[in-house]
Motif scaffolding. Sequence first.
Motif, PDB file in Angstrom:
ATOM      1  N   GLU A 154       0.824  -1.216   0.000  1.00 25.63           N
ATOM      2  CA  GLU A 154       0.000   0.000   0.000  1.00 25.63           C
ATOM      3  C   GLU A 154       0.854   1.260   0.000  1.00 25.63           C
ATOM      4  O   GLU A 154       0.496   2.255  -0.630  1.00 25.63           O
ATOM      5  N   GLU A 155       1.990   1.231   0.702  1.00 26.04           N
ATOM      6  CA  GLU A 155       2.875   2.401   0.682  1.00 26.04           C
ATOM      7  C   GLU A 155       3.399   2.663  -0.730  1.00 26.04           C
ATOM      8  O   GLU A 155       3.458   3.804  -1.191  1.00 26.04           O
ATOM      9  N   VAL A 156       3.754   1.585  -1.424  1.00 27.93           N
ATOM     10  CA  VAL A 156       4.278   1.763  -2.795  1.00 27.93           C
ATOM     11  C   VAL A 156       3.162   2.268  -3.716  1.00 27.93           C
ATOM     12  O   VAL A 156       3.386   3.156  -4.555  1.00 27.93           O
ATOM     13  N   LEU A 157       1.954   1.746  -3.547  1.00 23.40           N
ATOM     14  CA  LEU A 157       0.842   2.218  -4.383  1.00 23.40           C
ATOM     15  C   LEU A 157       0.564   3.702  -4.128  1.00 23.40           C
ATOM     16  O   LEU A 157       0.184   4.439  -5.046  1.00 23.40           O
ATOM     17  N   ALA A 158       0.794   4.155  -2.898  1.00 24.88           N
ATOM     18  CA  ALA A 158       0.617   5.586  -2.599  1.00 24.88           C
ATOM     19  C   ALA A 158       1.677   6.417  -3.321  1.00 24.88           C
ATOM     20  O   ALA A 158       1.378   7.507  -3.838  1.00 24.88           O
ATOM     21  N   HIS A 159       2.923   5.923  -3.388  1.00 25.60           N
ATOM     22  CA  HIS A 159       3.947   6.634  -4.170  1.00 25.60           C
ATOM     23  C   HIS A 159       3.483   6.785  -5.620  1.00 25.60           C
ATOM     24  O   HIS A 159       3.685   7.823  -6.252  1.00 25.60           O
ATOM     25  N   ILE A 160       2.910   5.726  -6.162  1.00 29.24           N
ATOM     26  CA  ILE A 160       2.512   5.736  -7.577  1.00 29.24           C
ATOM     27  C   ILE A 160       1.469   6.818  -7.835  1.00 29.24           C
ATOM     28  O   ILE A 160       1.482   7.475  -8.890  1.00 29.24           O
ATOM     29  N   GLN A 161       0.603   7.057  -6.868  1.00 34.05           N
ATOM     30  CA  GLN A 161      -0.427   8.090  -7.064  1.00 34.05           C
ATOM     31  C   GLN A 161       0.168   9.496  -7.062  1.00 34.05           C
ATOM     32  O   GLN A 161      -0.530  10.461  -7.403  1.00 34.05           O
ATOM     33  N   ARG A 162       1.443   9.643  -6.691  1.00 28.57           N
ATOM     34  CA  ARG A 162       2.072  10.961  -6.716  1.00 28.57           C
ATOM     35  C   ARG A 162       2.575  11.332  -8.111  1.00 28.57           C
ATOM     36  O   ARG A 162       2.962  12.480  -8.348  1.00 28.57           O
ATOM     37  N   GLU A 167      14.809  10.696  -7.102  1.00 29.14           N
ATOM     38  CA  GLU A 167      14.369  10.457  -5.736  1.00 29.14           C
ATOM     39  C   GLU A 167      14.022   8.978  -5.622  1.00 29.14           C
ATOM     40  O   GLU A 167      13.200   8.472  -6.389  1.00 29.14           O
ATOM     41  N   LEU A 168      14.679   8.298  -4.695  1.00 35.17           N
ATOM     42  CA  LEU A 168      14.368   6.878  -4.481  1.00 35.17           C
ATOM     43  C   LEU A 168      13.139   6.783  -3.595  1.00 35.17           C
ATOM     44  O   LEU A 168      13.127   7.276  -2.467  1.00 35.17           O
ATOM     45  N   LEU A 169      12.078   6.169  -4.118  1.00 35.86           N
ATOM     46  CA  LEU A 169      10.828   6.079  -3.367  1.00 35.86           C
ATOM     47  C   LEU A 169      10.729   4.767  -2.605  1.00 35.86           C
ATOM     48  O   LEU A 169      10.089   4.700  -1.569  1.00 35.86           O
ATOM     49  N   CYS A 170      11.375   3.750  -3.125  1.00 37.78           N
ATOM     50  CA  CYS A 170      11.232   2.435  -2.502  1.00 37.78           C
ATOM     51  C   CYS A 170      12.326   1.509  -2.984  1.00 37.78           C
ATOM     52  O   CYS A 170      12.638   1.456  -4.176  1.00 37.78           O
ATOM     53  N   HIS A 171      12.935   0.772  -2.068  1.00 38.42           N
ATOM     54  CA  HIS A 171      13.804  -0.352  -2.422  1.00 38.42           C
ATOM     55  C   HIS A 171      13.502  -1.474  -1.452  1.00 38.42           C
ATOM     56  O   HIS A 171      13.912  -1.443  -0.303  1.00 38.42           O
ATOM     57  N   LEU A 193       3.323  -2.000 -11.827  1.00 36.92           N
ATOM     58  CA  LEU A 193       3.450  -1.326 -13.119  1.00 36.92           C
ATOM     59  C   LEU A 193       2.073  -1.038 -13.721  1.00 36.92           C
ATOM     60  O   LEU A 193       1.862   0.028 -14.312  1.00 36.92           O
ATOM     61  N   ARG A 194       1.140  -1.952 -13.573  1.00 31.98           N
ATOM     62  CA  ARG A 194      -0.215  -1.681 -14.072  1.00 31.98           C
ATOM     63  C   ARG A 194      -0.831  -0.446 -13.419  1.00 31.98           C
ATOM     64  O   ARG A 194      -1.345   0.429 -14.133  1.00 31.98           O
ATOM     65  N   PRO A 195      -0.800  -0.309 -12.092  1.00 28.93           N
ATOM     66  CA  PRO A 195      -1.329   0.928 -11.499  1.00 28.93           C
ATOM     67  C   PRO A 195      -0.576   2.173 -11.946  1.00 28.93           C
ATOM     68  O   PRO A 195      -1.177   3.239 -12.104  1.00 28.93           O
ATOM     69  N   LEU A 196       0.747   2.045 -12.178  1.00 31.89           N
ATOM     70  CA  LEU A 196       1.496   3.209 -12.666  1.00 31.89           C
ATOM     71  C   LEU A 196       0.989   3.624 -14.049  1.00 31.89           C
ATOM     72  O   LEU A 196       0.774   4.813 -14.317  1.00 31.89           O
ATOM     73  N   LEU A 197       0.780   2.643 -14.932  1.00 30.34           N
ATOM     74  CA  LEU A 197       0.304   2.964 -16.278  1.00 30.34           C
ATOM     75  C   LEU A 197      -1.099   3.572 -16.219  1.00 30.34           C
ATOM     76  O   LEU A 197      -1.425   4.484 -16.976  1.00 30.34           O
ATOM     77  N   ALA A 198      -1.934   3.072 -15.310  1.00 28.56           N
ATOM     78  CA  ALA A 198      -3.276   3.656 -15.146  1.00 28.56           C
ATOM     79  C   ALA A 198      -3.160   5.096 -14.661  1.00 28.56           C
ATOM     80  O   ALA A 198      -3.855   5.992 -15.152  1.00 28.56           O
ATOM     81  N   ARG A 199      -2.263   5.324 -13.712  1.00 28.21           N
ATOM     82  CA  ARG A 199      -2.095   6.672 -13.164  1.00 28.21           C
ATOM     83  C   ARG A 199      -1.594   7.628 -14.247  1.00 28.21           C
ATOM     84  O   ARG A 199      -2.097   8.749 -14.381  1.00 28.21           O
ATOM     85  N   LEU A 200      -0.600   7.215 -15.026  1.00 32.02           N
ATOM     86  CA  LEU A 200      -0.055   8.098 -16.071  1.00 32.02           C
ATOM     87  C   LEU A 200      -1.120   8.424 -17.104  1.00 32.02           C
ATOM     88  O   LEU A 200      -1.105   9.483 -17.730  1.00 32.02           O
ATOM     89  N   GLN A 201      -2.080   7.504 -17.288  1.00 30.66           N
ATOM     90  CA  GLN A 201      -3.154   7.757 -18.244  1.00 30.66           C
ATOM     91  C   GLN A 201      -4.337   8.484 -17.606  1.00 30.66           C
ATOM     92  O   GLN A 201      -5.396   8.609 -18.210  1.00 30.66           O
ATOM     93  N   GLY A 202      -4.141   8.931 -16.372  1.00 32.52           N
ATOM     94  CA  GLY A 202      -5.138   9.789 -15.755  1.00 32.52           C
ATOM     95  C   GLY A 202      -6.354   9.073 -15.222  1.00 32.52           C
ATOM     96  O   GLY A 202      -7.381   9.703 -14.958  1.00 32.52           O
ATOM     97  N   ARG A 203      -6.224   7.777 -15.036  1.00 31.89           N
ATOM     98  CA  ARG A 203      -7.379   7.029 -14.557  1.00 31.89           C
ATOM     99  C   ARG A 203      -7.758   7.500 -13.166  1.00 31.89           C
ATOM    100  O   ARG A 203      -6.945   7.480 -12.253  1.00 31.89           O
ATOM    101  N   THR A 204      -9.015   7.906 -13.014  1.00 36.64           N
ATOM    102  CA  THR A 204      -9.428   8.444 -11.718  1.00 36.64           C
ATOM    103  C   THR A 204      -9.940   7.364 -10.790  1.00 36.64           C
ATOM    104  O   THR A 204      -9.748   7.425  -9.597  1.00 36.64           O
TER     105      THR A 204
END
Lengths: 425, 425
Positions: free
Chosen positions: B11-19, B276-280, B318-329
């Motif tokens: 969940e923390e990583v998914l929150a980074h993706i929403q940024r 900026e390193l968000l997660c390792h 990666l799927r949520p990142l692609l959704a986010r970049l495409q503006g999926r609300t």
Amino acid sequence: MKSFLKLQSVEEVLAHIQRFSPLSAETIALDQALGRHLAVPFTAPHDLPGFDRSTVDGYAVRARDVFGAGESSPALLEYAGDCRMGEACSLVLGEGQAARILTGGMLPAGADAVVMVEYSRQAGGTLLELTRSVAPGENMLHHDEDAAAGQVCLPQGRRLTPQDLGLLAAFGQTQVTVHVQPRIAILSTGDEIVPFDTTPAPGQIRDVNAHSIAALCRACGACVTLAGLVGDDAPALRCTVGTLMASHHAVVISGGSSAGMRDHTVEVFTSQPDSELLCHGVALSPGKPFILARSGNVALMGLPGHTGSALICARVFLRPLLARLQGRTAPAQAAPGVLARLGRPLASAQGRRDYIRVRLEALPEEEQSPVPGLPPLRWRAMPLAVPSGCISGLTRAQGLVVCPENREGLYADEIVSVELLDDSL
Amino acid sequence: MKSFLKLQSVEEVLAHIQRFSPLSAETIALDQALGRHLAVPFTAPHDLPGFDRSTVDGYAVRARDVFGAGESSPALLEYAGDCRMGEACSLVLGEGQAARILTGGMLPAGADAVVMVEYSRQAGGTLLELTRSVAPGENMLHHDEDAAAGQVCLPQGRRLTPQDLGLLAAFGQTQVTVHVQPRIAILSTGDEIVPFDTTPAPGQIRDVNAHSIAALCRACGACVTLAGLVGDDAPALRCTVGTLMASHHAVVISGGSSAGMRDHTVEVFTSQPDSELLCHGVALSPGKPFILARSGNVALMGLPGHTGSALICARVFLRPLLARLQGRTAPAQAAPGVLARLGRPLASAQGRRDYIRVRLEALPEEEQSPVPGLPPLRWRAMPLAVPSGCISGLTRAQGLVVCPENREGLYADEIVSVELLDDSL
């Protein structure tokens, strides 16, 4: 007035669809093959990974040499050399010997396990202490652990997924033999319909179905010809269908599929050479005036003109047809959905299958776990009271609930399975 | 040896993706827009259908004129003329009058319902008998029943479905403004990896991840650059990543993401300008050695080299990142799946999310309805014991079962939700 002689059940129509033959095969590049269907089974041409391979950084050993080793009772082994990445390991491990290895490296002959680097320490000279025992096979992949030569990895008719393409790449399959994509011609009929790029005069409406049905076909892997509009003119429709049949695997008409005064689709289909009418009228709501015919292996499908009914029928019958033409062997019997509590009672008719458009509303947390042993139930499904002639009934809905033939309705608060309309993930 | 400082939760990583910010917009043809994401809300420019429209063949009437009509007490009305298809109806219906109309026709002024033709008969001269009463609005669509002018029909960020394209076509939207497709560069690293069209020497293996990850990206609407292979060479990798960042929205590397001796990905990412390193490291199995960084709005993602882990991480992040970049609300909170009975117990670790690959086996009929009030439970989920380094663990599985962070395992016979791996329908 003409009328339906007898309504067929959804299952009877799906059985007709299985009588069409899969299309021929073609060979295409692997990276173009996502979603296509294998025309031949894929058999592993050799073992994968093909050599014993470490899955950690550490020391390749003979497991029996570190039996019983621990922090306070380390095994003392002789360092025999390094396994270099991406090369055959020329070492042969003797009794009491260990070789340094990295993740992905090829194990030396004689080794049957790997001790992680965290459990090693130098002990002077070429000696090292290993402080953890390993079982044979631990921290490594056997040469045939991913696949063994001759094993059928992917069956004929398989719809290729990202992981399938990965497996085929692992075997160097730069090309793959799949069924050709169905070529589908889509027609709309009705004197009141105008093309979508036209401004309708009073009494006219734009063509909706061609665009929604085309998108559904493309999502199923078909190539679409938008064949335009034909008015309520049986000879013109007959001629257009006849022409399209020569170059397509299916001709789909929306409109004119009922038994009313300007419904010509069924006579247009039955007047084609060697045509066979398989179905006119299905015990389905919305979508009763559905037609399926064939001429050889060319499918002729008549969808209702009502925009909501047309798309429901396409989901229920056109999608399985496209899967069948592409040779799909295992239709997704495990249809995914979400469970939800039905928001209000629904009436249906015995013997008819209803597809009810629903909105999903999040249930408050205190109502989420009503059934012992079941994952939380997060949704309430609220049926939408939108006529089947409205496309917005489907754009406003998130899913479909099925009321089966053997039920006369569904109860309020009943737990139902919802098929999601946005198939994305 | 380097090590992970602290594992983040999924969940923390998914929150980074929403940024990350959604990408810019472009205008494309409607028939190309399936699966793309609306960059602006769509508001109805006018009423739909735009005029009162019959949904049956029959007679347009004023409902009050047929009140109480039945087979033995027909209403007697005067035939006032025909409504012609696709034209404005010039009739004005007076008291006691009816006009013949076909499905889809425009109602005459004064009419507020339609009696189906089945319930009409000629009564001599211009008179006709109607044998069924109708409520106002029955058998017709109101001029704004599908959509009213000014109504928001589709929200910004909506992933366009076939029905959405139908709705847009109904309003004559030949073009649609959507977020651009993310351009994703995919690299593989590892001295032992060779291109998939090469015959590997002993100790080498072909590149799998580039092909499986590329397919997953394409399925999510991205444009993919297969950027090839780089060995275990930090400067070369740094240079390649720097070049790719200039022309891509994300650079994805598989391999070298752990904290071992030849793991360079994290230092390659952190050495990029303004990075900026968000997660390792994520508390996820398989897939712990996952990296997420950013440089401006360019995402830098490090996937594990193990083929199974790489694809699980790509599904989860990666799927949520692609959704986010495409503006999926609205990320699909209602993730579809099937319920199944777990075939054997599974151990996990508190605080870690496990994705378990399972085969679905049909349950015998007598075991299908164990939970009162629940739809039949058709499947048993059998966990597969395949190492995460094997791609066949995912090709042999039909789905994934999640063991959440707050559980130390799952019980045999527990009812679980299975996310299907073949996302097709």
